[in-house]
Scaffold this motif. Sequence first.
Motif, PDB file in Angstrom:
ATOM      1  N   TYR A 288      -7.223  -4.775  -2.557  1.00 58.36           N
ATOM      2  CA  TYR A 288      -5.899  -4.729  -3.186  1.00 58.36           C
ATOM      3  C   TYR A 288      -5.689  -3.419  -3.933  1.00 58.36           C
ATOM      4  CZ  TYR A 288      -8.556  -6.175  -7.337  1.00 58.36           C
ATOM      5  OH  TYR A 288      -9.483  -6.248  -8.366  1.00 58.36           O
ATOM      6  N   TRP A 289      -4.425  -3.028  -4.021  1.00 57.56           N
ATOM      7  CA  TRP A 289      -3.954  -1.914  -4.846  1.00 57.56           C
ATOM      8  C   TRP A 289      -3.194  -2.482  -6.042  1.00 57.56           C
ATOM      9  CZ3 TRP A 289      -4.510   3.383  -3.977  1.00 57.56           C
ATOM     10  CH2 TRP A 289      -4.999   3.779  -2.721  1.00 57.56           C
TER      11      TRP A 289
ATOM     12  N   MET B  65       0.827  -1.197   0.000  1.00 59.65           N
ATOM     13  CA  MET B  65       0.000   0.000   0.000  1.00 59.65           C
ATOM     14  C   MET B  65       0.860   1.245   0.000  1.00 59.65           C
ATOM     15  SD  MET B  65      -3.013   1.054   2.650  1.00 59.65           S
ATOM     16  CE  MET B  65      -3.767   2.666   2.596  1.00 59.65           C
TER      17      MET B  65
ATOM     18  N   GLU C 215       1.468  -7.400  -6.581  1.00 63.67           N
ATOM     19  CA  GLU C 215       0.394  -7.638  -5.616  1.00 63.67           C
ATOM     20  C   GLU C 215      -0.202  -9.020  -5.855  1.00 63.67           C
ATOM     21  OE1 GLU C 215      -2.466  -6.139  -2.612  1.00 63.67           O
ATOM     22  OE2 GLU C 215      -0.497  -5.481  -3.319  1.00 63.67           O
TER      23      GLU C 215
ATOM     24  N   THR D   1     -13.943   2.103  -4.235  1.00 62.47           N
ATOM     25  CA  THR D   1     -13.093   1.946  -5.415  1.00 62.47           C
ATOM     26  C   THR D   1     -12.424   3.290  -5.689  1.00 62.47           C
ATOM     27  OG1 THR D   1     -14.950   2.466  -6.889  1.00 62.47           O
ATOM     28  CG2 THR D   1     -14.498   0.126  -6.462  1.00 62.47           C
TER      29      THR D   1
ATOM     30  N   THR E  41      -5.017   1.765  -9.083  1.00 60.47           N
ATOM     31  CA  THR E  41      -6.406   1.473  -8.750  1.00 60.47           C
ATOM     32  C   THR E  41      -6.481   0.772  -7.400  1.00 60.47           C
ATOM     33  OG1 THR E  41      -6.308  -0.649  -9.935  1.00 60.47           O
ATOM     34  CG2 THR E  41      -7.115   1.255 -11.160  1.00 60.47           C
ATOM     35  N   TYR E  42      -7.575   1.008  -6.723  1.00 62.70           N
ATOM     36  CA  TYR E  42      -7.844   0.335  -5.445  1.00 62.70           C
ATOM     37  C   TYR E  42      -9.233  -0.278  -5.498  1.00 62.70           C
ATOM     38  CZ  TYR E  42      -9.069  -0.408  -0.554  1.00 62.70           C
ATOM     39  OH  TYR E  42      -9.485  -0.969   0.625  1.00 62.70           O
ATOM     40  N   THR E  43      -9.334  -1.533  -5.076  1.00 64.05           N
ATOM     41  CA  THR E  43     -10.619  -2.222  -4.965  1.00 64.05           C
ATOM     42  C   THR E  43     -10.747  -2.773  -3.560  1.00 64.05           C
ATOM     43  OG1 THR E  43     -10.559  -2.836  -7.315  1.00 64.05           O
ATOM     44  CG2 THR E  43     -12.090  -4.039  -5.896  1.00 64.05           C
ATOM     45  N   ASP E  44     -11.804  -2.400  -2.886  1.00 64.02           N
ATOM     46  CA  ASP E  44     -12.042  -2.849  -1.515  1.00 64.02           C
ATOM     47  C   ASP E  44     -12.387  -4.337  -1.501  1.00 64.02           C
ATOM     48  OD1 ASP E  44     -12.278  -2.620   1.215  1.00 64.02           O
ATOM     49  OD2 ASP E  44     -13.751  -0.994   1.145  1.00 64.02           O
TER      50      ASP E  44
ATOM     51  N   SER F  10       1.994   2.111  -3.402  1.00 60.36           N
ATOM     52  CA  SER F  10       0.946   2.665  -4.243  1.00 60.36           C
ATOM     53  C   SER F  10       0.688   4.120  -3.910  1.00 60.36           C
ATOM     54  CB  SER F  10      -0.339   1.839  -4.075  1.00 60.36           C
ATOM     55  OG  SER F  10      -0.119   0.512  -4.475  1.00 60.36           O
TER      56      SER F  10
END
Length: 781
Positions: free
Chosen positions: A727-728, A1, A754, A685, A709-712, A4
Amino acid sequence: MRKSVLTIICMIATGSVCSQNLNLTDTVYTIHEVQVLGTSQKKPEIGKLDVPLKYVPISVSTVSAKDLEMRGIVNMQDAVKFLPNTRMRTTYGAYQQFEVRGFDYTPVMIDGVRDERTSITNSAPIPDLSSVETIELLKGPASVLYGHSTVGGILNIVRKSPTEKDTVNALLSYGSWDNKRAMMDFGGKFIGPFNYRAVINWSDVEGYRATNDKRFSGYFVLGATFDEKQTLDIRGGFNRDWYGTEIGLPRTMVNNVYNTDGTLYLSKGEMLPGLNKRWRYNNESDFMINNGSNIAINYSNKISENFKIENRLAYNYDNIDYFSTEELSYPESNEPIYNHYYMNGDTKKYISLDTVRLTYPLRFAYTVHTINEQIEASGKVVFDNGIKYNYLAGYNLVYFYRNTYRGYGGGYSLSDLIKGPGLYSNVPVYDPHSMGYMDPYFSAGTATRNTTHGVYLQNLLELSDKFKVMLSGRYDHFLFKTATASISKLKEREYTELTPFDQTSTSAFTYRIGAVYLPVDNMSIYGSFANFFMPYRDIVNTETTVYLDRDGNRFYPKSGEEAFKPQTGYQAELGVRYSINNLLQATASAFYIQKNNEKKTLNSAYMEGDNRKSVIGQVASSDSKGFEAELLITPVSYAALSLGYGYTDATIRDFTAKNLVANGYVTEGSDPQKGMRLGGTPKNTFIAAGHYRIAKGVLENLTLGATVTYTDNVYRDVNKSVIYPAYWLTDLSASYTLKNRIRLRVNVNNVFNEKYYNQSLGVQMVPCNPTNYLLTISYGM
């Protein structure tokens, strides 16, 4: 993280980014070679009305072909990450299911024509994006524009238009795991007034998971303008795709697993240790073939400056053939013959974790034909008091024909339908390889026919320069027919006998009411309220089913009538758009969506006399609330910054009926899902993307880019059978344009390697790609 975050800071510090997600005004910016070309007067097609988008109380985001090209993206699953509050998951190796604002019924359109496969089954293979000009997403319910089952929104894939200018684009690329691709795109004058565009794309990808997917597609369009008033557009395409299918790694633990001495070995949800993420457990016989073709004819006649008629007729053909290993199970025994066990109540169940068994391979196929006819009349009326009235009236007919064939049921056992040593074979977990072929047969099928008639009227009143009002409505009638087919254990797709068709139908009126206020020319504040409907396709069977309405009262539908009222719901939305010339564009919106009339199986063992029945009631509902914000900054022609963020909280609501226990249909505490989060939806997101072109000096024409990009975390279902961790991802790119119009580009994706998952087959997790590269050489004129 931390890496990123540092990447984001560096991007902001350099002022670099790309212009990909634009839902701000009718102006669309694209980057060519990373130079912003300025404005385009082409408005998003998905809104239908011929007015600037800033006048309309809807939220629309777009992704341009240039944004995809610069990142080497040719698959839809990679493209949608640029759209906040969205997620696309893949099943069966190629079926793609799109979710927006918490709900997964988001149909896909091609050039404004609905792909009915995504409306009926909620997922389908989507062709590659080589012929795409723009991807448009209308967020939130859109039944008033496009009919049934548009809950989360609707996605429109706009293909390339004919061009008068001679155009030649060629591309060759090679990447990690033997990723090979070639593409040709050319256009120009054809014959007389006709211009054309043609695209051919081929790819052959072994892939990180060794699926060995192969794709081949083509697209051709002819267009002409006559008398500066009439236009004719004829376009068609095809795809010939082969996929190796994907079943993932051996199952995660569904219970706590213990060593024989009673010590804990693996906790529930954990994966077996020591698995190589590239190991593949599919059988050698697994495959999926998708062959499709389509043609559309669009004619428009601008009879006057204020009146136009348009007719669009489209035909689509789709053919799927599928066989895959699917379920992997661990051998079990009641005897202590294995080294581990789990508790089944008070009983020890011994389990082998060294092998997996090919328990239930899945075989199916289908053929689909769709006809879509759409005629519209649109125009504008200016009254003496200065009020402008924009309208669009239309009629839409959709006929959907589907024959399905399956390799299970029909009175046959699985061993009758699958020949070869592969069925029920045991595959070593730590040395996976095929234990022999499987040869599947068909045994039964289902024929379905859907017909939809829709009439609609879109109205936009421009009361003044600052105030606009929308009043729109649509009426749809949906007819569904189905029949059961028998197949005499055939390898070919051929029905031996087809029963008479049963049918059900429903009708619904949908609407959108909204207003837009423009305090200044470059700002618009909008609000809207819109509803939707989604028909059920259940055939009435009172001998096996007890039917309950939303109040928990029993009713007795008649044969041929609708078993359940359609799912209905609404969205309330508030938003704002703001722009400063080409320098800045910003948008933000907040929404609330509620979906009602959801059916739920309340009791599968209800006794009525000597008959055992299922109790199904329309007593469930769910909702989603959240907001989105997008920002595009273009300080100079060779640099830009784009940010997007989305938040969604989607949960199950309480039962609408309170008398279920008292009436004996359910037992106390039978609504454990109340308040639980819906599956498939990340709460948060985020995207930041950028490009920076060196404008002069030794490195002139060198372009550097980055995307973060980030997704919860995501629940696979409401029961949290699988949780995909947050993940990032960070992707980098560099390209250099030579003087002879040859461009060299390198993309490095998932730079920080990642390790993440975003899909699974049940509890069989599918690893995503680690760090990978793509090298591309292209030519354009």
